[in-house]
Design a protein around this motif. Sequence first.
Motif, PDB file in Angstrom:
ATOM      1  N   PRO A  38      16.857  53.505  93.217  1.00 27.90           N
ATOM      2  CA  PRO A  38      16.301  52.206  93.620  1.00 27.90           C
ATOM      3  C   PRO A  38      17.296  51.356  94.410  1.00 27.90           C
ATOM      4  N   ASN A  39      18.573  51.436  94.039  1.00 32.58           N
ATOM      5  CA  ASN A  39      19.565  50.627  94.755  1.00 32.58           C
ATOM      6  C   ASN A  39      19.703  51.054  96.211  1.00 32.58           C
ATOM      7  N   PHE A  40      19.621  52.367  96.477  1.00 26.71           N
ATOM      8  CA  PHE A  40      19.717  52.811  97.874  1.00 26.71           C
ATOM      9  C   PHE A  40      18.472  52.408  98.654  1.00 26.71           C
ATOM     10  N   ILE A  41      17.305  52.440  98.014  1.00 29.25           N
ATOM     11  CA  ILE A  41      16.099  51.947  98.687  1.00 29.25           C
ATOM     12  C   ILE A  41      16.292  50.486  99.081  1.00 29.25           C
ATOM     13  N   LYS A  42      16.855  49.696  98.174  1.00 36.60           N
ATOM     14  CA  LYS A  42      17.114  48.284  98.484  1.00 36.60           C
ATOM     15  C   LYS A  42      18.090  48.155  99.646  1.00 36.60           C
ATOM     16  N   SER A  43      19.110  49.006  99.682  1.00 37.58           N
ATOM     17  CA  SER A  43      20.094  48.947 100.772  1.00 37.58           C
ATOM     18  C   SER A  43      19.458  49.299 102.108  1.00 37.58           C
ATOM     19  N   VAL A  44      18.568  50.290 102.119  1.00 39.67           N
ATOM     20  CA  VAL A  44      17.888  50.665 103.361  1.00 39.67           C
ATOM     21  C   VAL A  44      17.023  49.515 103.850  1.00 39.67           C
ATOM     22  N   TYR A  45      16.293  48.885 102.952  1.00 35.84           N
ATOM     23  CA  TYR A  45      15.443  47.755 103.353  1.00 35.84           C
ATOM     24  C   TYR A  45      16.281  46.570 103.827  1.00 35.84           C
ATOM     25  N   LYS A  46      17.410  46.365 103.194  1.00 35.85           N
ATOM     26  CA  LYS A  46      18.296  45.277 103.612  1.00 35.85           C
ATOM     27  C   LYS A  46      18.856  45.537 105.009  1.00 35.85           C
ATOM     28  N   ALA A  47      19.284  46.779 105.280  1.00 39.36           N
ATOM     29  CA  ALA A  47      19.792  47.129 106.610  1.00 39.36           C
ATOM     30  C   ALA A  47      18.694  47.026 107.659  1.00 39.36           C
ATOM     31  N   SER A  48      17.484  47.410 107.270  1.00 41.54           N
ATOM     32  CA  SER A  48      16.341  47.323 108.184  1.00 41.54           C
ATOM     33  C   SER A  48      16.033  45.871 108.532  1.00 41.54           C
TER      34      SER A  48
END
Length: 631
Positions: A38-48
């Motif tokens: 879940p944390n990496f999903i959050k990081s991808v959305y944040k970078a996006s």
Amino acid sequence: MDLHLKSLFNRFQEQFGSGPGLGPGSGTCMMKVDGITPNFIKSVYKASAALYRTEPWKRLRPNHLFGIRVGKDSDWPGKKQPFPCVQFIGGDGGDVGFYMFRSENDAKKMTGSRESIHVPNVELLRVTYEVESLMFPSNRKMIKSLSLEASGSDRFPVIDVARCPPSGDLRFRNPTLEELRFVYAFMKAISLVHSLLQVDKESGPKYSTVVCFEPFIETVDVQWPPELAKAGYDLVAVTVSHPPGQAYEERSNSASAGSTPTKYVEPPREDTFNDTKAYLGTGLRQCTMCEKEVHGEQSLCCGRCRAVVYCSSICQKQHWNDTHKSMCGLYKAMMEREEELVIMIFLFPCSADQPCEWLESLGIHQKGMWRRKCSCYSHYPFGLLPVKGGLQDLWGGIDEFEYPHDSPFNNHFISSPFLLSGWSEYYNLRSIPLSSPVADILSHPLTVYHILTTLNISSKNLILKGKEVIVHYLGPEGELDWIPAFAEVGHLLNGFGNVQIVMVGPEVPTNLLGTTSGIGSRVRVNLVRGVYQVEASYLTSPHVVIALNSRLDSYSSWVGAIDLIKSLGVPAFFTDQSEVSCVNAKQVLRNAGLHITLPVTPNPFRSPVKNLNASINLPSYSNGFVFGVNT
């Protein structure tokens, strides 16, 4: 029925507007990716979301293809880059997002004049920004359960891998974790560098509305998010080039492939070698090859890059064969930025070929703080210029409305620190006429302010919370006589926070050792004599380290300071006068194991006064370019 048709129509409009696109979302969901957290999903959305805020679609169209290289080929499955070619779609209508291709050839095959072309057996990774209300339930549920960051007001990225089999119908799959890692690195890097693209006004069809860009290449270091760092990943070098296939110029005597140039031009063949009269100034110049002094009107410069000065064609040809052949393309690219770097707004002369004459023309020669702008007072140690009179005398006796007074800004409508984009806003805020040359000295304090409030998020947050920011300011020289000008930092804070500037360097005179100067209620300057790596253990830990006009490649004492910056892990920002100095500085930092996280960019608060180097014509301004590490 009407409501159902309206919903279908809205979805059709959203997904099938004019412009390239492969249609609506496929129903893939990142929660279904094997091994993802879940944390990496959050990081991808944040970078996006960060990429979305930079609005690349304002300038970029599908025909603008980018080459991408993330780390080494051996870092990826199959020992090759997964998707090394990228295009942005939606700038001229339709789906907003970007497509990543297995090769440049695939990208060209699929790019039609109005729509993306379905090409059998071509696989691409899509990132499209969709309105939440039109997304599949699985993605809406994921967004809500993980509180994922939106891109803009109501859009979220949908990531899938599309393939068109011979039958013609698109098929989709979820990306793998490795592919998402590649996408993350690309989004972080392109957010930093796409604004650096320079428009090529001479290329492209005469009446076309599509902008063409000059060849471009830049490498930045991307910090992997903590959840990947725990798995053994930390930093990765990402190279972005336009067009794809662009390569760094090979240089036998200088930087590695990890350093700038930002643009690449093939050097001329020897059979096209020519020379040109040097065009800058009529004073004495110095031959790059033999160091002989020569009058400006009698000197020559390279006919291709126009950057290097010679006394004769003999020296020019020898220098070409020795070293310049490998550097000419880089210098030509840097010279092409000359017009861009000139700050056109000022009404005073902005070229100081002869510093004494320039100061004399403004009536400030050998006066106040301006005495550090020529060599007439060089016999006085830094920080020990005789001081008499008040603030007006320090500013050389110019009219009282032409310099900033030591008083707050008369603006009761802004309840936060002033965020300035450049000199025009500052002069307007202070009601200083554009005929005043004070920007030449104020470049130092305003560059510090720009770093603390714009480039470095952690110091900005401390200021907004009303806390103190501690700055370690390395290698001060002329600044030791300009400390009164640093009062502007406090006034620009507009009642928020405090700044403690600890100036550390061997040029601090012994009789000023330990001096503390309170300039205004919100800025305090401490002076420490010595080299940073020795003195730092006695100082309060910094929030940020700053070195202006640093010349990292010129002093051996920087080695220890850079090693300490690396061990401290604090954000550090550097400025230098010319782009070639920044190239060399980047290599010094990389050799020390530091990674450039803020690419070399023109400093909006560089001095507007152009400096003249006796042997080279490259654009040079005090604090001309800024770059950073650990940011």
